[in-house]
Design a protein around this motif. Structure first.
Motif, PDB file in Angstrom:
ATOM      1  N   ILE A   4       0.846  -1.197   0.000  1.00 27.20           N
ATOM      2  CA  ILE A   4       0.000   0.000   0.000  1.00 27.20           C
ATOM      3  C   ILE A   4       0.875   1.238   0.000  1.00 27.20           C
ATOM      4  CG2 ILE A   4      -1.878   1.208   1.196  1.00 27.20           C
ATOM      5  CD1 ILE A   4      -2.613  -1.644   0.397  1.00 27.20           C
ATOM      6  N   ILE A   5       0.696   2.091  -0.971  1.00 27.64           N
ATOM      7  CA  ILE A   5       1.509   3.293  -1.073  1.00 27.64           C
ATOM      8  C   ILE A   5       1.185   4.234   0.082  1.00 27.64           C
ATOM      9  CG2 ILE A   5      -0.102   4.595  -2.463  1.00 27.64           C
ATOM     10  CD1 ILE A   5       2.095   5.853  -3.940  1.00 27.64           C
ATOM     11  N   LYS A  39      -7.152  13.199  -1.318  1.00 25.24           N
ATOM     12  CA  LYS A  39      -8.110  14.280  -1.537  1.00 25.24           C
ATOM     13  C   LYS A  39      -7.904  14.894  -2.925  1.00 25.24           C
ATOM     14  CE  LYS A  39     -10.242  17.836   1.208  1.00 25.24           C
ATOM     15  NZ  LYS A  39     -10.397  18.292   2.571  1.00 25.24           N
ATOM     16  N   ASN A  40      -8.998  15.328  -3.536  1.00 16.34           N
ATOM     17  CA  ASN A  40      -8.942  15.948  -4.863  1.00 16.34           C
ATOM     18  C   ASN A  40      -8.119  15.149  -5.856  1.00 16.34           C
ATOM     19  OD1 ASN A  40      -9.192  18.597  -2.873  1.00 16.34           O
ATOM     20  ND2 ASN A  40     -10.513  18.575  -4.676  1.00 16.34           N
ATOM     21  N   ALA A  41      -8.302  13.850  -5.788  1.00 24.58           N
ATOM     22  CA  ALA A  41      -7.639  12.965  -6.737  1.00 24.58           C
ATOM     23  C   ALA A  41      -8.625  11.870  -7.109  1.00 24.58           C
ATOM     24  CB  ALA A  41      -6.389  12.357  -6.105  1.00 24.58           C
ATOM     25  N   ILE A  42      -8.254  11.109  -8.127  1.00 28.46           N
ATOM     26  CA  ILE A  42      -9.131  10.009  -8.538  1.00 28.46           C
ATOM     27  C   ILE A  42      -8.458   8.698  -8.183  1.00 28.46           C
ATOM     28  CG2 ILE A  42     -10.259   8.900 -10.488  1.00 28.46           C
ATOM     29  CD1 ILE A  42     -10.259  11.654 -11.862  1.00 28.46           C
ATOM     30  N   THR A  43      -9.162   7.895  -7.408  1.00 31.19           N
ATOM     31  CA  THR A  43      -8.658   6.577  -7.050  1.00 31.19           C
ATOM     32  C   THR A  43      -9.515   5.548  -7.770  1.00 31.19           C
ATOM     33  OG1 THR A  43      -8.050   7.406  -4.865  1.00 31.19           O
ATOM     34  CG2 THR A  43      -8.141   5.012  -5.150  1.00 31.19           C
ATOM     35  N   ALA A  44      -8.865   4.680  -8.549  1.00 30.42           N
ATOM     36  CA  ALA A  44      -9.616   3.640  -9.258  1.00 30.42           C
ATOM     37  C   ALA A  44      -9.487   2.326  -8.507  1.00 30.42           C
ATOM     38  CB  ALA A  44      -9.080   3.488 -10.679  1.00 30.42           C
ATOM     39  N   ARG A 221      -6.397   5.775 -17.826  1.00 26.33           N
ATOM     40  CA  ARG A 221      -6.660   7.092 -18.417  1.00 26.33           C
ATOM     41  C   ARG A 221      -7.043   8.126 -17.380  1.00 26.33           C
ATOM     42  NH1 ARG A 221      -9.393   4.231 -22.792  1.00 26.33           N
ATOM     43  NH2 ARG A 221     -11.309   4.360 -21.582  1.00 26.33           N
ATOM     44  N   VAL A 222      -7.897   7.751 -16.423  1.00 30.72           N
ATOM     45  CA  VAL A 222      -8.468   8.796 -15.567  1.00 30.72           C
ATOM     46  C   VAL A 222      -7.846   8.914 -14.178  1.00 30.72           C
ATOM     47  CG1 VAL A 222     -10.693   8.638 -16.726  1.00 30.72           C
ATOM     48  CG2 VAL A 222     -10.344   7.408 -14.591  1.00 30.72           C
ATOM     49  N   SER A 223      -7.302   7.812 -13.636  1.00 31.32           N
ATOM     50  CA  SER A 223      -7.031   7.852 -12.198  1.00 31.32           C
ATOM     51  C   SER A 223      -5.613   8.293 -11.851  1.00 31.32           C
ATOM     52  CB  SER A 223      -7.314   6.493 -11.568  1.00 31.32           C
ATOM     53  OG  SER A 223      -6.330   5.565 -11.965  1.00 31.32           O
ATOM     54  N   ASP A 224      -5.471   8.799 -10.627  1.00 32.60           N
ATOM     55  CA  ASP A 224      -4.160   9.146 -10.087  1.00 32.60           C
ATOM     56  C   ASP A 224      -3.607   7.974  -9.293  1.00 32.60           C
ATOM     57  OD1 ASP A 224      -4.299  12.037 -10.839  1.00 32.60           O
ATOM     58  OD2 ASP A 224      -6.076  11.895  -9.558  1.00 32.60           O
ATOM     59  N   TYR A 225      -4.498   7.301  -8.586  1.00 32.90           N
ATOM     60  CA  TYR A 225      -4.098   6.128  -7.809  1.00 32.90           C
ATOM     61  C   TYR A 225      -4.968   4.964  -8.241  1.00 32.90           C
ATOM     62  CZ  TYR A 225      -1.870   9.599  -4.874  1.00 32.90           C
ATOM     63  OH  TYR A 225      -1.093  10.623  -4.429  1.00 32.90           O
ATOM     64  N   THR A 226      -4.418   3.766  -8.165  1.00 29.17           N
ATOM     65  CA  THR A 226      -5.202   2.588  -8.500  1.00 29.17           C
ATOM     66  C   THR A 226      -5.007   1.534  -7.414  1.00 29.17           C
ATOM     67  OG1 THR A 226      -5.042   2.972 -10.880  1.00 29.17           O
ATOM     68  CG2 THR A 226      -5.537   0.727 -10.182  1.00 29.17           C
ATOM     69  N   GLY A 227      -6.120   0.943  -7.026  1.00 26.88           N
ATOM     70  CA  GLY A 227      -6.055  -0.171  -6.086  1.00 26.88           C
ATOM     71  C   GLY A 227      -6.463  -1.441  -6.796  1.00 26.88           C
ATOM     72  N   PHE A 228      -5.672  -2.500  -6.616  1.00 27.60           N
ATOM     73  CA  PHE A 228      -6.034  -3.778  -7.217  1.00 27.60           C
ATOM     74  C   PHE A 228      -6.544  -4.707  -6.119  1.00 27.60           C
ATOM     75  CE2 PHE A 228      -4.472  -8.188  -8.013  1.00 27.60           C
ATOM     76  CZ  PHE A 228      -5.470  -8.535  -8.911  1.00 27.60           C
ATOM     77  N   ASP A 233      -9.311  -8.957  -0.734  1.00 27.56           N
ATOM     78  CA  ASP A 233      -8.115  -8.269  -0.234  1.00 27.56           C
ATOM     79  C   ASP A 233      -7.784  -7.108  -1.138  1.00 27.56           C
ATOM     80  OD1 ASP A 233      -7.347  -9.964   1.925  1.00 27.56           O
ATOM     81  OD2 ASP A 233      -6.776 -11.469   0.420  1.00 27.56           O
ATOM     82  N   LEU A 234      -7.255  -6.030  -0.556  1.00 28.60           N
ATOM     83  CA  LEU A 234      -6.625  -4.999  -1.367  1.00 28.60           C
ATOM     84  C   LEU A 234      -5.174  -5.439  -1.527  1.00 28.60           C
ATOM     85  CD1 LEU A 234      -6.760  -2.236  -2.753  1.00 28.60           C
ATOM     86  CD2 LEU A 234      -6.001  -1.233  -0.597  1.00 28.60           C
ATOM     87  N   VAL A 235      -4.840  -5.901  -2.720  1.00 28.88           N
ATOM     88  CA  VAL A 235      -3.514  -6.480  -2.935  1.00 28.88           C
ATOM     89  C   VAL A 235      -2.472  -5.386  -3.068  1.00 28.88           C
ATOM     90  CG1 VAL A 235      -2.120  -7.864  -4.515  1.00 28.88           C
ATOM     91  CG2 VAL A 235      -4.480  -8.529  -4.006  1.00 28.88           C
ATOM     92  N   GLU A 236      -2.834  -4.326  -3.818  1.00 28.41           N
ATOM     93  CA  GLU A 236      -1.855  -3.276  -4.054  1.00 28.41           C
ATOM     94  C   GLU A 236      -2.556  -1.959  -4.292  1.00 28.41           C
ATOM     95  OE1 GLU A 236       1.108  -4.303  -6.890  1.00 28.41           O
ATOM     96  OE2 GLU A 236       2.001  -2.310  -6.941  1.00 28.41           O
ATOM     97  N   LEU A 237      -2.006  -0.916  -3.698  1.00 25.77           N
ATOM     98  CA  LEU A 237      -2.477   0.438  -4.001  1.00 25.77           C
ATOM     99  C   LEU A 237      -1.256   1.259  -4.364  1.00 25.77           C
ATOM    100  CD1 LEU A 237      -4.789   2.649  -3.900  1.00 25.77           C
ATOM    101  CD2 LEU A 237      -3.909   3.194  -1.635  1.00 25.77           C
ATOM    102  N   GLY A 238      -1.291   1.885  -5.530  1.00 25.79           N
ATOM    103  CA  GLY A 238      -0.119   2.655  -5.937  1.00 25.79           C
ATOM    104  C   GLY A 238      -0.487   3.786  -6.852  1.00 25.79           C
ATOM    105  N   ASN A 239       0.510   4.605  -7.209  1.00 26.45           N
ATOM    106  CA  ASN A 239       0.299   5.581  -8.265  1.00 26.45           C
ATOM    107  C   ASN A 239      -0.106   4.814  -9.508  1.00 26.45           C
ATOM    108  OD1 ASN A 239       0.962   8.080  -7.101  1.00 26.45           O
ATOM    109  ND2 ASN A 239       3.108   7.410  -7.049  1.00 26.45           N
ATOM    110  N   THR A 240      -1.093   5.337 -10.225  1.00 24.03           N
ATOM    111  CA  THR A 240      -1.625   4.568 -11.348  1.00 24.03           C
ATOM    112  C   THR A 240      -0.528   4.163 -12.324  1.00 24.03           C
ATOM    113  OG1 THR A 240      -3.774   5.598 -11.130  1.00 24.03           O
ATOM    114  CG2 THR A 240      -3.237   4.682 -13.271  1.00 24.03           C
TER     115      THR A 240
END
Ligand SMILES: Nc1ncnc2c1ncn2[C@@H]1O[C@H](COP(=O)(O)OP(=O)(O)OP(=O)(O)O)[C@@H](O)[C@H]1O
Ligand SMILES: [Mg+2]
Lengths: 261, 280
Positions: A4-5, A39-44, A221-228, A233-240
């Protein structure tokens, strides 16, 4: 172990050790999810079908409470408090954290009344104020030009893409802090999809956005952060960019290269 | 004959029989309607709407008393039965859902729907007419309302359940409290269906005689007093039809015609509304 970032900027939401169990389910559908939402970002949120993306998304506005018997454990922090607290005022919470659904959900009323609905719930009756804010919301949702001459018409006469933008206008009209999108374009054609994506990117100046998508290109295309997510489980969260180019987890890499899912 | 040929022959025989049955059943319907229209139109005249009942043999006799009485009885039953039916249906669809209580209510309501209407009349006689000591329009209207409730309850329940759950969720997601979700979104979405249920419910009870026989009873004169016996088209028609007087029998046919057209009209409007709602 999940990777997790550590988000340096301010966070809109903080999920900590969150477990969720549906009524009567033998095992939790979400397990020990810990996740900052910038905040003020897009998380996918991406991941194979049934991994818990929708379940997590619907926890943020406590949508699961509409069906009795579901169980939350852990913490989701929003504006300094744990919104999983049973004493949380859900009506207030839902005006702060709005939601857009997979299929457009235009109410059986006029375009104007759809957009004004949330504001009227908050007790705004002044016609001039309503008119102004309805127009502003429709403009911000990039649909004003198409509907300005037929505000009194039934909203169900609009196309699917228009209805989805109307739903976005309706959600932003009450000026929420966070917007939750659950596969908002999966029922739309490519042109409408493009329109919604552009809109989502513009909206992040004002709101924090979490978007569930099945479409990895869309997440990229759209997100700043992506969670897989995988099997609850949340396996990974990082910069897209990093997550798609240099994933830290083997599972993430296998998923984004199409080995499964 | 091969198996396939045999099947084709059986098919044809079955088709012929079922077509014949349908034709026979429908021809009875048209026969009834035909007789009704012929006799009814024959007996119909403007004086029917102007004069009240009178002893047999008088020239100036009409159905004004029964027409107005009928409208009052059915109107009062609607005012009592529709809100109760809609609210009970709302409880089932929006609150009770699949609970035991909700299923029990649905079952009881279905049984009530098939209860013989004369039994409902007897019930109202026992609990209202006897304690009050006299027949009344109230008793008649309550008997009709009791018959109306299960029909409206059922259609309301069904129609509300047809409104997609995501529409409710979308309203909740905007911070709407439950009662607002029901009134603003669910009722609006089910408007046409509920209205159809109401019209069909009214149509269903408007032609009833048995529940009125010993509740609102009958009267040969015009009245608007809800605490007194009140004439109705159905009971008047029953009395006139079994009488030996030719002019009364004529009035009976006129009553039958007016009543049938009223109910037919309600049914057609109800179905048209539903059709228009579906097309949207
Ligand atoms: N109402 C429910 N009751 C019980 N279990 C449920 C319910 N809804 C979802 N689940 C289960 O929870 C798990 C996660 O489902 P969820 O809908 O969150 O997946 P998802 O990642 O959104 O999948 P998809 O990509 O198909 O939308 C699944 O195993 C699903 O079967
Ligand atoms: Mg989902």
């Amino acid at each position: 172990m999940a990777s997790i970032i550590d988000i340096k900027e301010e966070c809109a939401l903080q999920v900590r050790n969150f477990d969720f169990t549906y009524k009567g389910a033998p095992a939790p559908s979400l397990k020990k999810v810990t996740m900052p939402i910038a905040k003020n970002a897009i998380t996918a949120l991406i991941g194979p079908s049934g991994c818990g993306k929708t379940t997590l998304l619907r926890a943020f506005n406590r949508m699961h409470d509409l069906y009795p018997g579901n169980k939350y454990e852990g913490e989701i922090e929003f504006e300094g408090r744990n919104i999983l607290d049973p004493k949380e005022d859900l009506i207030h919470l839902r005006t702060k954290i709005g939601m857009i659904f997979q299929k457009p959900t235009a109410f059986p009323m006029s375009i104007y009344d759809n957009v004004a609905y949330g504001m009227r719930l908050q007790g705004i009756k002044n016609k001039t104020e309503l008119d102004g804010r309805v127009e502003k919301a429709l403009q911000d949702a990039a649909i004003w030009k198409e509907v300005s001459d037929r505000l009194k018409h039934d909203a169900n006469g609009l196309s699917g893409g228009q209805q989805q933008r109307l739903c976005i206008a309706r959600a932003i009209a009450v000026e929420p802090e966070v917007l939750l999108f659950d596969e908002p374009t999966s029922a739309l054609d490519p042109i409408s999809t493009q329109g919604i994506e552009k809109l989502v990117i513009e909206l992040k100046e004002r709101v924090s956005i979490i978007i569930v998508t099945h479409n990895m290109q869309q997440a990229a295309r759209v997100s700043d952060y992506t969670g897989f997510m995988y099997l609850g489980d949340l396996v990974e969260l990082g910069n897209t960019e990093e997550l798609f180019v240099t994933p830290k987890e083997k599972l993430t890499q296998e998923y984004i290269t199409g080995k499964f899912g | 004959m091969t198996a396939v040929q045999k099947r084709i022959v059986i098919n044809k025989i079955a088709l012929a029989f079922s077509t014949l049955s349908a034709v026979i059943a429908l021809s009875f319907l048209f026969w009834i309607l035909g007789v009704l229209v012929m006799k009814g139109l024959d007996a119909l005249s403007w004086s029917i709407f102007i004069y009240e009942g009178s002893p047999p043999g008088y020239a100036d006799s009409g159905l004004k008393h029964a027409l107005v009485g009928q409208l009052i009885l059915v109107g009062l039953a609607t005012v009592i039965g529709v809100p109760l039916g809609i609210m009970a249906g709302t409880y089932l669809s929006e609150y009770g859902k699949n609970s035991k209580l909700a299923h029990t209510i649905r079952d009881i309501s279905d049984i009530m729907m098939s209860a013989p209407s004369i039994v409902i009349g007897a019930f109202v006689y026992a609990v209202i007419v006897m304690p009050m000591g006299h027949f009344s329009a109230w008793a008649g209207a309550i008997a009709l309302a009791i018959m109306m409730i299960p029909i409206i309850l059922r259609t309301t329940d069904d129609m509300l359940q047809l409104v997609p759950g995501t529409l409710r969720e979308a309203a909740f997601a905007l911070g709407a409290p439950k009662y607002k979700v029901i009134i603003d979104v669910v009722y609006r979405g089910a408007k046409a269906g509920i209205l159809t249920g109401v019209l069909l419910g009214i149509a269903r009870v408007a032609g009833e005689t048995a529940p009125l026989l010993f509740t609102s009873f009958n009267d040969n004169f015009f009245t608007t007093d809800l605490n007194q016996a009140m004439p109705s088209l159905t009971v008047t028609m029953f009395n006139y039809a079994i009488s030996p007087y030719d002019d009364w029998q004529q009035l009976g046919w006129a009553a039958a015609f007016i009543l049938s057209m009223f109910i037919l009209g309600l049914n057609i409007i109800g179905r048209l509304i539903l059709l228009a709602g579906k097309r949207k």
